[in-house]
Design an enzyme around this catalytic site. Structure first.
Site, PDB file in Angstrom:
ATOM      1  N   ASP A 135       0.875  -1.167   0.000  1.00 17.81           N
ATOM      2  CA  ASP A 135       0.000   0.000   0.000  1.00 17.81           C
ATOM      3  C   ASP A 135       0.916   1.222   0.000  1.00 17.81           C
ATOM      4  O   ASP A 135       1.492   1.572   1.032  1.00 17.81           O
ATOM      5  CB  ASP A 135      -0.896  -0.012   1.241  1.00 17.81           C
ATOM      6  CG  ASP A 135      -1.695   1.282   1.405  1.00 17.81           C
ATOM      7  OD1 ASP A 135      -1.733   2.090   0.452  1.00 17.81           O
ATOM      8  OD2 ASP A 135      -2.282   1.485   2.485  1.00 17.81           O
TER       9      ASP A 135
ATOM     10  N   LYS B 188       2.592  11.249  -3.342  1.00 13.08           N
ATOM     11  CA  LYS B 188       1.568  10.495  -4.074  1.00 13.08           C
ATOM     12  C   LYS B 188       0.583  11.429  -4.776  1.00 13.08           C
ATOM     13  O   LYS B 188       0.051  11.100  -5.836  1.00 13.08           O
ATOM     14  CB  LYS B 188       0.830   9.578  -3.097  1.00 13.08           C
ATOM     15  CG  LYS B 188      -0.253   8.702  -3.721  1.00 13.08           C
ATOM     16  CD  LYS B 188      -0.797   7.753  -2.682  1.00 13.08           C
ATOM     17  CE  LYS B 188      -1.934   6.905  -3.219  1.00 13.08           C
ATOM     18  NZ  LYS B 188      -2.398   5.925  -2.209  1.00 13.08           N
TER      19      LYS B 188
ATOM     20  N   GLU C 289      -7.264   0.395  -4.270  1.00 16.26           N
ATOM     21  CA  GLU C 289      -7.205   0.302  -2.812  1.00 16.26           C
ATOM     22  C   GLU C 289      -8.512  -0.202  -2.181  1.00 16.26           C
ATOM     23  O   GLU C 289      -8.464  -1.081  -1.301  1.00 16.26           O
ATOM     24  CB  GLU C 289      -6.804   1.657  -2.223  1.00 16.26           C
ATOM     25  CG  GLU C 289      -5.345   1.993  -2.512  1.00 16.26           C
ATOM     26  CD  GLU C 289      -5.011   3.461  -2.320  1.00 16.26           C
ATOM     27  OE1 GLU C 289      -5.880   4.213  -1.832  1.00 16.26           O
ATOM     28  OE2 GLU C 289      -3.883   3.862  -2.664  1.00 16.26           O
TER      29      GLU C 289
ATOM     30  N   ASP D 156     -12.958   4.952   1.464  1.00 14.26           N
ATOM     31  CA  ASP D 156     -11.501   5.019   1.622  1.00 14.26           C
ATOM     32  C   ASP D 156     -11.043   6.479   1.622  1.00 14.26           C
ATOM     33  O   ASP D 156     -10.925   7.104   0.570  1.00 14.26           O
ATOM     34  CB  ASP D 156     -10.838   4.237   0.484  1.00 14.26           C
ATOM     35  CG  ASP D 156      -9.315   4.180   0.617  1.00 14.26           C
ATOM     36  OD1 ASP D 156      -8.770   4.817   1.534  1.00 14.26           O
ATOM     37  OD2 ASP D 156      -8.685   3.501  -0.209  1.00 14.26           O
TER      38      ASP D 156
END
Length: 576
Positions: free
Chosen positions: A8, A70, A147, A169
């Protein structure tokens, strides 16, 4: 064949897992922690720090410390360090390299295979950049998976009765919501929506802004251009946000924050949950539209949803949990760790691909529609969003003008009617087509989306057989030569001197101890003047020696440790 790890790669923290005995287990890092901060630092002496050691020195090295990279994946953002510019994939590769090394230490063998997760709403360019990062780090990325889907795997949806599951999420930098249909060991994503620029970082920024505004009103000074000061405030804001998930009130104390007219000034602020909720209410509201959009696309209502799974550290925020319950009619399931479940799901997918786990099938979707630009500047969709992948789909187009010798294919991603309002993924020319009146040539355009969500587009003139194709790579993605050069750099730094790393950790620890000692003197003087005076006298020499050691160019690791031990000993006498 070696183990396939699941990663992850998060905005704030990253996590790595592996399948052992048919179950996913988290791999601790070299510090024994189950998650690793997604932080990279470049120091003045030429070393690269990753994870907790990079985070610890962030306050004293704000220019050289990179966080939340990210959020920049798939863009032309660059980080200047070591005399050159690093793109987001290269910075992410440094983080992945650290996770790979930790996995190898845990498993006692080389690790070359990985499944890496991305937000469901990541574009093709962002997915490709993530895959590039894995390659640079020395990993064969067997699969890129979403994810929320990974979280559903970790939850163990295959063990329950058939139901529809909503995965909410909310991580450090991105937000996704996915609706999954679960039955007979098949996990099928039927709809996804999200926002790639909504996450915990934004909640931190709300507190940061409030602290800056309060400080500016009190002292009539602008501190936004003071990098070290701002780094301390942002770190305090993050900690305050986390504390307010479990307590009603938190105290923010930043001693010696800055200097005004030769005098050291401090920041003290009491933040309660009600004020925090007011500051961040607009962010909580932004989660509503993607939830409703995903439910509409999936043709489900509140009553159809069997369970809501919470993923990402930001789902711990009480106001977010209340919003979820309001939108879905269900309380979010808290039976899995939101910081670890995505990595565990990625490891399970690796286990499925490696044959260690059977009876599970994962069917994911493409988050955005794909098409080409057609006459009038319009976008004609070939593959609609939320289509199950992998998929191949073709559509026949023709020419807009007579006797065209070639056509230009512009590949678009998005939901807007006008081509200009969507993202241009790439373009290519098909030459040598049949010369005929407008509307006669038959040009077949085929879109292929692989299991990673990466796009390949081809065009073929059905009359002449001429064909051309493109694997979508945005201008911000890396060429093979650039990837190989970055891999060389990664290997070169893999053997980095551990003594340098220890020096950096100890220097950061000593800096922190000096700040704590100064704060101790201040607090003691408030509660017991005599004791405060005594502490100030006893701490003066250790603080001075520590500061001198930090300034010294030739200070050894032993000298730094001695200074730290002395400070801790003296402070310990007053902490009893």
């Amino acid at each position: 064949m070696g183990k396939t790890i699941g990663i992850d790669l998060g905005t704030t923290n990253s996590c790595v897992a592996v399948v052992e005995g048919g179950a996913a287990v988290i791999i601790p890092n070299s510090q024994g922690e189950r998650t690793t901060p997604s932080v990279v630092a470049f120091t003045d002496n030429g070393e690269r720090l990753v994870g907790q050691v990079a985070l610890r020195q962030a306050i004293t090295n704000p220019k050289g410390t990179i966080t939340s990279i990210k959020r920049e994946m798939g863009t032309n953002y660059r980080v200047k360090a070591e005399g050159r510019n690093f793109n987001p994939a290269e910075i992410s590769a440094i983080i992945l390299g650290k996770l790979k090394k930790d996995a190898e230490s845990y498993l006692g063998e080389d690790v070359t295979e990985a499944v890496i997760t991305v937000p469901a709403y990541f574009s093709d360019a962002q997915r490709q950049a993530t895959k590039d990062a894995g390659t640079i780090a020395g990993l064969n990325v067997k699969r890129i998976i979403n994810e929320p889907t990974a979280a559903a795997l970790a939850y163990g949806v295959d063990k329950e009765e058939a139901k529809k599951v909503l995965v909410f999420d909310l991580g450090g930098g991105t937000f996704d919501v996915s609706i999954l249909d679960i039955k007979d060991g098949v996990i099928e994503v039927i709809a996804t929506a999200g926002d790639n620029h909504l996450g915990g970082d934004d909640f931190d920024e709300c507190i940061t802004t409030e602290l800056i505004d309060t400080f500016s009103r009190q002292y009539r000074v602008n501190i936004r251009n003071q990098e070290i000061t701002m780094r301390r405030i942002r770190e305090a804001a993050r900690k305050a946000k986390e504390e307010l998930s479990f307590t009603a009130t938190t105290q923010i104390n930043l001693p010696y924050l800055t200097e005004i007219k030769g005098e050291q000034v401090h920041l003290e602020y009491t933040l309660d949950r009600a004020k925090f909720d007011r500051l961040t209410s607009a962010l909580v509201e932004k989660t509503q539209k993607p939830v409703l959009q995903a439910m509409e696309d999936a043709h489900v209502t509140k009553d159809d949803i069997g369970k809501v799974i919470l993923v990402g550290g930001s789902t711990r925020i009480p106001a977010v949990q209340n919003k979820i319950q309001l939108l879905t009619g269900k309380e979010g399931f808290k039976g899995i760790n939101p910081d670890e479940c995505v990595a565990m799901g990625a490891a399970l997918q690796g286990g499925v691909m490696g044959g260690e786990i059977t009876g599970l099938l994962l069917l994911d979707v493409t988050p955005l529609s794909l098409g080409i630009e057609t006459v009038g500047g319009m976008c004609t969709k070939v593959i609609e969003r939320n289509t199950t992948i992998p998929i191949s789909k073709s559509q026949v187009f023709t020419t807009a003008a007579s006797f065209q010798p070639q056509v230009e294919i512009k590949v678009l991603q998005g939901e807007r009617a006008k081509a200009a309002d969507n993202k241009l993924l790439g373009k290519f020319k098909l030459k040598g087509i049949q010369k005929a009146m407008a509307g006669v040539p038959q040009i077949e355009v085929t879109f292929n989306i692989d299991a990673n969500g990466i796009v390949n587009v081809s065009a073929r003139d059905q009359k002449t057989g001429k064909a051309q194709e493109i694997t979508i790579e945005s201008s911000e993605n890396m060429s093979q030569a650039e990837i190989e050069k970055a891999m060389e750099d990664a290997r070169r730094y893999a053997g980095e001197d551990e003594n340098i790393r220890s020096m950096s950790e100890t220097r950061n620890r000593l800096n922190t101890l000096i700040l704590q000692a100064n704060e101790m003197q201040k607090q003691l003087s408030k509660t017991d003047k005599a004791k405060g005076k005594e502490a100030k006298k006893d701490l003066a020499r250790p603080i001075k020696d520590a500061a001198k050691a930090l300034k010294g160019k030739n200070t050894t690791l032993d000298e730094l440790n001695r200074c730290a031990m002395k400070l801790e000993q003296v402070m310990g006498r007053y902490q009893k």
